[in-house]
Design a protein around this motif. Structure first.
Motif, PDB file in Angstrom:
ATOM      1  N   ILE A  44      37.754  17.326  -4.363  1.00 57.17           N
ATOM      2  CA  ILE A  44      37.767  17.217  -2.908  1.00 57.17           C
ATOM      3  C   ILE A  44      39.140  16.717  -2.473  1.00 57.17           C
ATOM      4  O   ILE A  44      39.673  15.766  -3.057  1.00 57.17           O
ATOM      5  N   ASP A  45      39.718  17.390  -1.476  1.00 55.11           N
ATOM      6  CA  ASP A  45      41.031  16.978  -0.974  1.00 55.11           C
ATOM      7  C   ASP A  45      40.880  15.630  -0.276  1.00 55.11           C
ATOM      8  O   ASP A  45      40.457  15.553   0.881  1.00 55.11           O
ATOM      9  N   VAL A  46      41.212  14.576  -0.986  1.00 58.19           N
ATOM     10  CA  VAL A  46      40.989  13.234  -0.465  1.00 58.19           C
ATOM     11  C   VAL A  46      41.854  12.955   0.759  1.00 58.19           C
ATOM     12  O   VAL A  46      41.471  12.175   1.635  1.00 58.19           O
ATOM     13  N   TYR A  47      42.992  13.624   0.869  1.00 53.87           N
ATOM     14  CA  TYR A  47      43.857  13.386   2.026  1.00 53.87           C
ATOM     15  C   TYR A  47      43.264  13.970   3.306  1.00 53.87           C
ATOM     16  O   TYR A  47      43.462  13.422   4.395  1.00 53.87           O
ATOM     17  N   LYS A  48      42.524  15.071   3.176  1.00 50.36           N
ATOM     18  CA  LYS A  48      41.814  15.593   4.347  1.00 50.36           C
ATOM     19  C   LYS A  48      40.710  14.638   4.777  1.00 50.36           C
ATOM     20  O   LYS A  48      40.448  14.454   5.965  1.00 50.36           O
ATOM     21  N   VAL A  49      40.062  14.025   3.775  1.00 53.86           N
ATOM     22  CA  VAL A  49      39.044  13.021   4.075  1.00 53.86           C
ATOM     23  C   VAL A  49      39.679  11.826   4.794  1.00 53.86           C
ATOM     24  O   VAL A  49      39.144  11.323   5.786  1.00 53.86           O
ATOM     25  N   PHE A  50      40.830  11.385   4.304  1.00 51.08           N
ATOM     26  CA  PHE A  50      41.525  10.259   4.925  1.00 51.08           C
ATOM     27  C   PHE A  50      41.887  10.590   6.378  1.00 51.08           C
ATOM     28  O   PHE A  50      41.727   9.749   7.268  1.00 51.08           O
ATOM     29  N   MET A  51      42.400  11.792   6.602  1.00 50.58           N
ATOM     30  CA  MET A  51      42.781  12.191   7.954  1.00 50.58           C
ATOM     31  C   MET A  51      41.560  12.216   8.872  1.00 50.58           C
ATOM     32  O   MET A  51      41.617  11.757  10.022  1.00 50.58           O
ATOM     33  N   LEU A  52      40.446  12.748   8.360  1.00 49.27           N
ATOM     34  CA  LEU A  52      39.214  12.798   9.137  1.00 49.27           C
ATOM     35  C   LEU A  52      38.718  11.396   9.469  1.00 49.27           C
ATOM     36  O   LEU A  52      38.323  11.116  10.607  1.00 49.27           O
ATOM     37  N   VAL A  53      38.744  10.522   8.479  1.00 54.15           N
ATOM     38  CA  VAL A  53      38.275   9.152   8.687  1.00 54.15           C
ATOM     39  C   VAL A  53      39.128   8.436   9.735  1.00 54.15           C
ATOM     40  O   VAL A  53      38.598   7.765  10.630  1.00 54.15           O
ATOM     41  N   PHE A  54      40.434   8.585   9.637  1.00 54.12           N
ATOM     42  CA  PHE A  54      41.316   7.928  10.601  1.00 54.12           C
ATOM     43  C   PHE A  54      41.062   8.481  12.002  1.00 54.12           C
ATOM     44  O   PHE A  54      41.080   7.741  12.988  1.00 54.12           O
ATOM     45  N   GLY A  55      40.827   9.786  12.081  1.00 50.09           N
ATOM     46  CA  GLY A  55      40.520  10.396  13.379  1.00 50.09           C
ATOM     47  C   GLY A  55      39.210   9.895  13.952  1.00 50.09           C
ATOM     48  O   GLY A  55      39.117   9.579  15.149  1.00 50.09           O
ATOM     49  N   ILE A  56      38.165   9.795  13.115  1.00 47.30           N
ATOM     50  CA  ILE A  56      36.861   9.309  13.582  1.00 47.30           C
ATOM     51  C   ILE A  56      36.958   7.853  14.021  1.00 47.30           C
ATOM     52  O   ILE A  56      36.427   7.452  15.060  1.00 47.30           O
ATOM     53  N   GLY A  57      37.641   7.042  13.210  1.00 48.84           N
ATOM     54  CA  GLY A  57      37.800   5.637  13.569  1.00 48.84           C
ATOM     55  C   GLY A  57      38.553   5.457  14.877  1.00 48.84           C
ATOM     56  O   GLY A  57      38.175   4.638  15.719  1.00 48.84           O
ATOM     57  N   SER A  58      39.605   6.232  15.069  1.00 52.80           N
ATOM     58  CA  SER A  58      40.374   6.162  16.317  1.00 52.80           C
ATOM     59  C   SER A  58      39.550   6.658  17.495  1.00 52.80           C
ATOM     60  O   SER A  58      39.632   6.096  18.595  1.00 52.80           O
ATOM     61  N   MET A  59      38.746   7.691  17.276  1.00 56.03           N
ATOM     62  CA  MET A  59      37.904   8.218  18.347  1.00 56.03           C
ATOM     63  C   MET A  59      36.884   7.178  18.796  1.00 56.03           C
ATOM     64  O   MET A  59      36.607   7.038  19.991  1.00 56.03           O
ATOM     65  N   ALA A  60      36.316   6.434  17.838  1.00 58.80           N
ATOM     66  CA  ALA A  60      35.357   5.383  18.193  1.00 58.80           C
ATOM     67  C   ALA A  60      36.022   4.333  19.083  1.00 58.80           C
ATOM     68  O   ALA A  60      35.437   3.876  20.077  1.00 58.80           O
ATOM     69  N   ALA A  61      37.262   3.954  18.738  1.00 58.33           N
ATOM     70  CA  ALA A  61      37.985   2.977  19.553  1.00 58.33           C
ATOM     71  C   ALA A  61      38.316   3.552  20.930  1.00 58.33           C
ATOM     72  O   ALA A  61      38.177   2.864  21.951  1.00 58.33           O
ATOM     73  N   GLY A  62      38.755   4.806  20.988  1.00 64.64           N
ATOM     74  CA  GLY A  62      39.080   5.429  22.268  1.00 64.64           C
ATOM     75  C   GLY A  62      37.868   5.576  23.166  1.00 64.64           C
ATOM     76  O   GLY A  62      37.938   5.345  24.382  1.00 64.64           O
TER      77      GLY A  62
END
Length: 294
Positions: A189-207
């Motif tokens: 599994i491309d772990v960097y795509k997972v990292f990007m997704l996680v950072f996006g989800i976390g930022s979206m929750a804050a926004g």
């Protein structure tokens, strides 16, 4: 003092604490999955809260729609988070933790000053939807309608985030990354795509939290600073990497701040840090955190 200690005032403060706690739970859930998965202590998370509020305010100014404002604030924060992870944070995964702290702290300052330059230092206000304006009677007291609705709005968002994390394949990969990102990478599994997704989800929750809170507390460039401190305390109380811990910690923190403010607002943060200290002494990995986690 008798008026301060009245049951009506106490219950009102309990509701205030519930609304604040739910908001802190949502923001903290984003922060804890970022730190749990990426191992990055994101000091720009408060700035994402602020950016979501301002993006929503801009959308509301042009459309007059609160729904459009919420969508715009959430998506903008997510896109900024994805761009930040891909362009900057990705370069720091192998760097020492202090480098990660410094770069995210610097990013937060850049975002705050960019917003201050673009919109000025005066606060902005987003009014609640027309149907949620005014006061609602709940039998024994009157309470602002939007604050009641805010608890439901944030609860729905938390449930949606829970379903994504615990009932989807993407969520399974994210939770596996929290436990052992090296193993996820070894499985192809491309772990960097997972990292990007996680950072996006976390930022979206804050926004999302930033814009739905705008009708309660006006938006200003430095609005994310105090919320960031509270969010880190929530993560420590609940346990790093634990979504249920973020929810529990948020509710506890919200009630502590609100009830303490009823007696003396100056001691609300003091009591919050006292609670955090007690948790660290009695259960160093948090109320719902896993023992032995790094």
């Amino acid at each position: 003092m008798r008026d301060v200690l009245s049951w009506a005032n106490f219950i009102s403060q309990m509701f205030n604490g519930l609304a604040l706690g739910a908001l802190l739970a949502l923001i903290s859930s984003g922060l804890t999955i970022i730190y749990g998965t990426l191992g990055v202590l994101n000091l720009a998370h408060g700035a994402m809260f602020m950016l979501g509020g301002y993006a929503g305010w801009v959308a509301y100014t042009y459309t007059g729609s609160f729904v459009a404002a919420v969508i715009a604030g959430s998506l903008f924060a997510m896109l900024v988070g994805v761009a930040v992870e891909r362009v900057i944070i990705r370069q720091f995964y192998s760097r020492p933790p202090e480098d990660q702290i410094l770069v995210t702290f610097g990013l937060g300052i850049v975002f705050v000053e960019a917003v201050r330059f673009a919109f000025g230092g005066l606060s902005k206000m987003v009014p609640p939807p027309p149907g949620l304006v005014g006061i609602t009677s709940i039998g024994f007291m009157l309470y602002p309608t939007y604050r009641l609705a805010l608890v439901g709005i944030v609860a729905v968002a938390l449930i949606a985030l829970y379903l994504v994390l615990y009932r989807t394949r993407i969520g399974m990969i994210v939770r596996a990354g929290i436990e052992d990102s090296a193993m996820v990478d070894a499985l192809g599994i491309d772990v960097y795509k997972v990292f990007m997704l996680v950072f996006g989800i976390g930022s979206m929750a804050a926004g999302f939290a930033g814009i739905v809170n705008a009708p309660v507390v006006s938006i200003a460039p430095d609005v994310g600073e105090s919320i960031l401190v509270q969010t880190f305390v929530v993560v420590v109380i609940g346990g790093v990497g634990s979504f249920p811990g973020a929810v529990l910690g948020g509710l506890i923190a919200g009630e502590i701040i609100s009830i303490t403010s009823m007696f003396n607002p100056g001691y609300s943060y003091v009591m919050l840090f006292v609670a955090m200290t007690l948790v660290l002494v009695l259960r160093p990995y948090g109320l719902l955190g896993a023992a032995g986690r790094d």
